[in-house]
Design a protein around this motif. Sequence first.
Motif: not given
Length: 272
Positions: A233-247
């Motif tokens: 779950a924590l890794a998923s949250a980190i990845v989703q945050n990265a995607i949001t920032e790159l978008v």
Amino acid sequence: MTMYDDTPLQATTSAESYYLGVDGGGSKTLAVLVNAQGEEVGRGLAGSSNYTGVGLESAVSNIYAAVQQARNVLDPHSPIAKAWLGISGLDRPADHAALIPLLKDLAATVYLTNDGELGLSVLPDAVGVVLIAGTGSIALGRNARGLTGRAGGWGYLLGDEGSGYALGIQALQAAVRAADGRGPSTILLERILQFWQFQQPEELIGAVYLNTDKAQIARLSTCVLQAERDGDALASAIVQNAITELVLVVRTVAAKLDFTVEQALPWHWVED
């Protein structure tokens, strides 16, 4: 400010003329040499050439090491007509002034720009947005009127959201919180210890604080992506945050350059 010449590098008729391209990132430097017909004749690989991260001496040394590897197939006296060096972290006039005197002898003509300009060059008419997500992160764009814009690229202390370094440092923070019991359990702790071949979480302190190589932390992004695929779950949250920032950085550049929602936005992803 970087220097950019949007005129294609034209090969001369001489079979002895060669052309050099250098992609200098926060983790590695790639040099590719082509002949007058555009055929690759050599390539070389070395460490980081982002001098804000590794220092001027190391950055220049790595550039020359990569170029020399690429040149190994040539006669030592074979000339390089033109070279285009796209170097990460090259953003200010002071950066250009520091590097160009040390690199000007690589070719008869040397173009020195931010590495994002290399990505833009592969788009039709060099129009669109390029997103670089490697050790650091940045988005650059150019519209049909020749206007340019950028977002991100502020470095690991001020920004670089969505980058490999950001993924790595957030994973480390989650891992040590889990080790203390201050945060949720996560397989990131186990994966990072395995990746660095450590036995105890306390060994992370030396690895982080006694090593100035940002690329080492950025490489932990592979642990994050693997853990995310395994359902952490924590890794998923980190990845989703990265995607949001790159978008967000892409959308910010697109808005600066008046790319509309209706038009197809040319873009290019570069993984450092």
